[in-house]
Design a protein around this motif. Structure first.
Motif, mmCIF file in Angstrom:
data_model
loop_
_atom_site.group_PDB
_atom_site.id
_atom_site.type_symbol
_atom_site.label_atom_id
_atom_site.label_comp_id
_atom_site.label_asym_id
_atom_site.label_seq_id
_atom_site.Cartn_x
_atom_site.Cartn_y
_atom_site.Cartn_z
ATOM 1 N N ARG A 1 7.686 2.264 -3.902
ATOM 2 C CA ARG A 1 8.700 3.173 -3.348
ATOM 3 C C ARG A 1 8.220 3.535 -1.944
ATOM 4 O O ARG A 1 7.419 4.452 -1.791
ATOM 5 N N PHE B 1 -4.335 15.463 -9.389
ATOM 6 C CA PHE B 1 -4.456 14.118 -9.976
ATOM 7 C C PHE B 1 -5.823 13.492 -9.701
ATOM 8 O O PHE B 1 -6.210 12.509 -10.343
ATOM 9 N N MET C 1 -5.406 8.902 0.328
ATOM 10 C CA MET C 1 -6.273 9.658 1.241
ATOM 11 C C MET C 1 -6.033 11.142 0.991
ATOM 12 O O MET C 1 -4.886 11.576 0.886
ATOM 13 N N SER D 1 0.511 5.644 -1.401
ATOM 14 C CA SER D 1 -0.386 6.629 -2.011
ATOM 15 C C SER D 1 -0.196 6.632 -3.520
ATOM 16 O O SER D 1 0.923 6.781 -4.006
ATOM 17 N N ASN E 1 -3.517 18.213 -5.325
ATOM 18 C CA ASN E 1 -4.467 17.106 -5.556
ATOM 19 C C ASN E 1 -5.007 17.100 -6.984
ATOM 20 O O ASN E 1 -6.043 16.483 -7.254
ATOM 21 N N ARG F 1 0.828 -1.210 0.000
ATOM 22 C CA ARG F 1 0.000 0.000 0.000
ATOM 23 C C ARG F 1 0.857 1.253 0.000
ATOM 24 O O ARG F 1 1.743 1.400 0.807
HETATM 25 C C1 LIG Z 1 -4.953 12.293 7.036
HETATM 26 C C2 LIG Z 1 -4.193 12.245 5.734
HETATM 27 C C3 LIG Z 1 -4.354 13.283 4.808
HETATM 28 C C4 LIG Z 1 -3.676 13.245 3.587
HETATM 29 N N1 LIG Z 1 -3.937 14.222 2.652
HETATM 30 C C5 LIG Z 1 -3.347 14.140 1.434
HETATM 31 C C6 LIG Z 1 -3.688 15.070 0.413
HETATM 32 O O1 LIG Z 1 -4.520 15.970 0.578
HETATM 33 N N2 LIG Z 1 -3.060 14.921 -0.798
HETATM 34 C C7 LIG Z 1 -2.163 13.931 -1.068
HETATM 35 O O2 LIG Z 1 -1.663 13.847 -2.183
HETATM 36 N N3 LIG Z 1 -1.830 13.024 -0.093
HETATM 37 C C8 LIG Z 1 -2.395 13.102 1.128
HETATM 38 N N4 LIG Z 1 -2.110 12.146 2.086
HETATM 39 C C9 LIG Z 1 -1.149 11.050 1.787
HETATM 40 C C10 LIG Z 1 0.172 11.224 2.533
HETATM 41 O O3 LIG Z 1 0.911 12.256 1.939
HETATM 42 C C11 LIG Z 1 0.942 9.877 2.477
HETATM 43 O O4 LIG Z 1 0.190 8.883 3.123
HETATM 44 C C12 LIG Z 1 2.319 9.960 3.129
HETATM 45 O O5 LIG Z 1 3.142 10.864 2.439
HETATM 46 C C13 LIG Z 1 3.007 8.584 3.153
HETATM 47 O O6 LIG Z 1 3.153 8.053 1.856
HETATM 48 P P1 LIG Z 1 2.496 6.671 1.420
HETATM 49 O O7 LIG Z 1 1.000 6.780 1.645
HETATM 50 O O8 LIG Z 1 2.826 6.530 -0.046
HETATM 51 O O9 LIG Z 1 3.085 5.574 2.240
HETATM 52 C C14 LIG Z 1 -2.785 12.169 3.305
HETATM 53 C C15 LIG Z 1 -2.624 11.136 4.230
HETATM 54 C C16 LIG Z 1 -3.330 11.154 5.428
HETATM 55 C C17 LIG Z 1 -3.177 9.987 6.376
#
Ligand SMILES: Cc1cc2nc3c(=O)[nH]c(=O)nc-3n(C[C@H](O)[C@H](O)[C@H](O)COP(=O)(O)O)c2cc1C
Length: 193
Positions: A171, A79, A134, A18, A77, A16
């Motif tokens: 990554r 994307f 998220m 993002s 955001n 998992r």
């Molecule tokens: C509460 C929360 C809000 C987040 N909001 C955004 C967001 O608005 N845009 C985005 O691109 N990523 C967002 N993220 C993703 C985080 O940037 C990401 O989970 C973090 O950098 C770790 O990377 P990974 O999810 O690839 O492991 C959010 C994550 C969380 C948990």
């Protein structure tokens, strides 16, 4: 993706990440159903389950919601419209006992709860080969208007869902080392905190 019929939890956690690029490919209904069920089974304080999960898959509505997650000024955001499905997690009032407990102990239990529900969503999606991200940044008022959500209800998170684009190499983003984020038997700040 499940290849040998099952996946270790630790593999799933590694998998998992993002996803911020999506293929123009619809998501199968059974996969969405599986994700909904995983959110339904998430734990919550006093089993309050203080959320509503709105799956937005109607293309026009989905596009409107996606466009409300960024602006010309805050564009990270951008994307979001690529994702064929968006999910919105609202924050609902928990049971009275949780409201009282939360007030007495100054704890925002529903926020904790929807975080866990969102984790269930994203991990289940990863298990069936789908990508998620998220989103905590969005135009709350605009999205409430689009989805006809009452003005008193807060939105917790939006989650993009779909098949990851080609450039989705695994990554694992840099994380704090275990020494920095964990200690045994007493509180210790990590060396670089
Ligand atoms: C509460 C929360 C809000 C987040 N909001 C955004 C967001 O608005 N845009 C985005 O691109 N990523 C967002 N993220 C993703 C985080 O940037 C990401 O989970 C973090 O950098 C770790 O990377 P990974 O999810 O690839 O492991 C959010 C994550 C969380 C948990």
């Amino acid at each position: 993706m499940i290849e040998r019929g099952y996946m270790d939890f630790s593999e799933l956690i590694q998998l998992r990440q993002s996803v911020r690029a999506y293929q123009d490919k619809p998501v199968e209904g059974w996969k969405i159903e599986k994700i909904i069920e995983s959110v339904r089974l998430a734990p919550s304080a006093s089993n309050s389950q203080p959320w509503q999960l709105i799956i937005v898959d109607d293309p026009d509505t989905k596009d409107k919601v996606a466009h409300a997650t960024y602006s010309s000024l805050i564009s990270f955001n951008k994307f979001a419209p690529q994702a064929p499905v968006l999910a919105v997690l609202t924050i609902e009032k928990p049971k009275l006992i949780t409201q009282i407990g939360g007030r007495l102990k100054d704890r925002e239990f529903p926020l904790i709860d929807i975080g866990i529900a969102a984790a269930h969503f994203c991990l289940q999606a990863a298990e069936v080969g789908l990508g998620t991200c998220m989103l905590g940044w969005f135009n709350e008022e605009e999205i409430k208007k689009i989805l006809q959500i009452s003005s008193t209800t807060r939105l917790g998170l939006i989650i993009t869902l779909g098949y990851a684009g080609e450039d989705n190499k695994l990554r694992k983003k840099i994380r704090k080392s275990q020494e920095k984020m964990c200690s045994f038997n007493s509180y210790k700040l990590g060396r670089n905190n």
